[in-house]
Scaffold this motif. Structure first.
Motif, PDB file in Angstrom:
ATOM      1  N   VAL A  23      -8.373   4.848  -3.428  1.00 34.81           N
ATOM      2  CA  VAL A  23      -7.709   3.295  -4.128  1.00 34.81           C
ATOM      3  C   VAL A  23      -6.905   3.944  -5.236  1.00 34.81           C
ATOM      4  O   VAL A  23      -5.983   3.765  -5.720  1.00 34.81           O
ATOM      5  CB  VAL A  23      -8.847   2.021  -4.389  1.00 34.81           C
ATOM      6  N   ASP A  62     -14.360   2.524   1.938  1.00 29.44           N
ATOM      7  CA  ASP A  62     -14.686   4.036   1.458  1.00 29.44           C
ATOM      8  C   ASP A  62     -15.157   4.148   2.051  1.00 29.44           C
ATOM      9  O   ASP A  62     -16.006   4.909   3.325  1.00 29.44           O
ATOM     10  CB  ASP A  62     -15.435   3.123   0.129  1.00 29.44           C
ATOM     11  N   ARG A  92      -6.795  -2.120   6.781  1.00 27.60           N
ATOM     12  CA  ARG A  92      -7.274  -1.387   5.616  1.00 27.60           C
ATOM     13  C   ARG A  92      -9.066  -0.750   6.217  1.00 27.60           C
ATOM     14  O   ARG A  92      -9.800  -1.090   6.813  1.00 27.60           O
ATOM     15  CB  ARG A  92      -7.381  -2.355   4.211  1.00 27.60           C
ATOM     16  N   TYR A 147      -4.751   0.208   1.267  1.00 25.51           N
ATOM     17  CA  TYR A 147      -5.572   0.580   0.562  1.00 25.51           C
ATOM     18  C   TYR A 147      -5.149  -0.356  -0.773  1.00 25.51           C
ATOM     19  O   TYR A 147      -5.997  -0.255  -1.685  1.00 25.51           O
ATOM     20  CB  TYR A 147      -6.213   1.310   0.194  1.00 25.51           C
ATOM     21  N   GLN A 193      -2.591   4.570   4.133  1.00 21.15           N
ATOM     22  CA  GLN A 193      -3.437   4.395   2.488  1.00 21.15           C
ATOM     23  C   GLN A 193      -2.550   4.158   1.673  1.00 21.15           C
ATOM     24  O   GLN A 193      -3.330   3.360   0.999  1.00 21.15           O
ATOM     25  CB  GLN A 193      -2.735   6.155   1.749  1.00 21.15           C
TER      26      GLN A 193
END
Length: 390
Positions: free
Chosen positions: A75, A131, A128, A34, A31
């Motif tokens: 994000v 979305d 990364r 991001y 996470q």
């Protein structure tokens, strides 16, 4: 039951020497990848390090609350997680380096990665992801007809370079497309680097063409690959995976389960369930049927046509599909000259069957959600008989 935020809070005063790196730590770093570390963490061609605490300090000085709230949900939440981690003994002294963020729209390449030095014996490389919603599904669906994609090639290059220079054992991880990149690079890297990799963690990541997971080097790495998907996984059920993936319980519904903040955790591990739900099975089933109906030579044009049509119709998520004009989509596909009449017929019958099954599924899920709300209301009434809560 808790979530990723609760985990970070619980273990905030416990170092990695005291309590070893685990699957939830891999999720945390996935996470944190991001975050846009431009102008904070040195680029790929540098070996200069910065602590996570200092990186957080600069990030929040560079970006106002208003700016951060304008970013996509995943994000923005990553920023909150960064702030929380920067205040803990467990994470604040992690070293960040070799940040890269390359976007090339001409070849549909979106690639970003960062390296974390956990301690003197362990490093983690986090890729990364994408979305959510139709955009994320489209990028993942590309893997059905284009393999390897440019981002996978760059991930392999990044792992070889950064992993070799780390002089530590390696964790490779990522969420969504980032998980796919983590697995692809770990499976495809040199044998000398493979020996340093002690775990590959992918979270709700799209899979691979069937021939990839049957490759010798993939099978050779299978015991080091840890794959997790939520109950209503869409992205994570695309293409093919090892049968050992685990299904995590989530507090969200449908595509929102892609947000790992909803995944349930018990102490230092996920809470699992036996299988994915009907929504996940539905998408998996019909993506594979559509691929088979079209054929490998034409799948790219058909998928591009479908997604261009969906995006042009203002469809952002699965719930929007209930008002979607599938008849116009079939007409649009039938106008393609690259596919023959038999293929057009197969596509049309597949879409019609999908519409019928989706309608039934949507109705069932709506009733189930309504029943859950009624049960909660009845419970509250029982506990508060004099209070009108409806």
């Amino acid at each position: 039951m808790s979530n990723i935020v609760d985990y970070v809070e619980k273990y905030k005063d416990i170092s990695f020497h005291e309590f070893a790196f685990n699957e939830i730590d891999a999720l945390v770093l996935s996470q944190l990848s991001y975050i846009d570390y431009s102008a904070i963490v040195c680029k790929f061609d540098s070996e200069v390090e910065i602590t996570l605490e200092d990186a957080a300090y600069h990030y929040f000085n560079l970006h106002t609350e208003e700016e951060r709230k304008e970013k996509i949900s995943i994000v923005y939440k990553a920023g909150l997680l960064l702030k929380q981690c920067a205040q803990t003994k467990r994470y604040k002294n992690l070293k960040l380096l070799k940040y890269t963020n390359n976007i090339n729209d001409k070849i549909d390449k979106q690639f970003s990665a960062v390296t974390f030095y956990i301690n003197e014996a362990l490093a983690a490389i986090a890729f990364r992801g994408t979305d959510t919603s139709v955009t994320g599904i489209k990028e993942s669906a590309m893997l059905s007809y284009m393999f390897p994609v440019p981002a996978q090639i760059e991930a392999l290059y990044y792992l070889e370079e950064s992993g070799t220079l780390a002089h530590r054992n390696l964790i490779v991880c990522g969420h969504s497309k980032g998980g796919n990149l983590a697995t692809f690079s770990a499976v495809s890297c040199s044998n000398s680097l493979k020996k340093k990799i002690i775990g590959v963690y992918e979270f709700d990541a799209p899979g691979f063409p069937e021939q990839m997971i049957n490759r010798y080097d993939f099978i050779e790495m299978k015991d080091k690959i840890f794959s997790y998907i939520p109950q209503s996984s869409i992205i994570g059920c695309m293409l093919y995976h090892l049968p050992s993936h685990k299904v995590v319980k989530s507090t969200n519904e449908n595509l929102k389960q892609h947000q790992v903040s909803s995944w349930l955790i018990d102490d230092n591990h996920f809470i699992f369930t036996s299988e994915t739900d009907e929504t996940s099975k539905f998408v998996d089933k019909y993506l594979k049927k559509l691929t088979a109906a079209v054929g490998q030579d034409n799948i790219e044009e058909v998928f591009e046509t479908i997604f261009d049509f969906i995006e042009g119709s203002g469809i952002n998520n699965l719930d929007d599909l209930k008002s979607f004009d599938f008849a116009k989509l079939v007409k649009t596909i039938n106008s393609l000259k690259s596919i023959n009449e038999m293929q057009k017929s197969l596509i049309e019958s597949t879409i019609k069957q999908a519409i019928k099954e989706f309608s039934q599924l949507f109705y069932y899920e709506h009733l189930k959600s309504l029943a859950k709300k009624i049960t909660i209301s009845d419970t509250l009434k029982t506990n508060n008989p004099n209070e009108d809560i409806l």
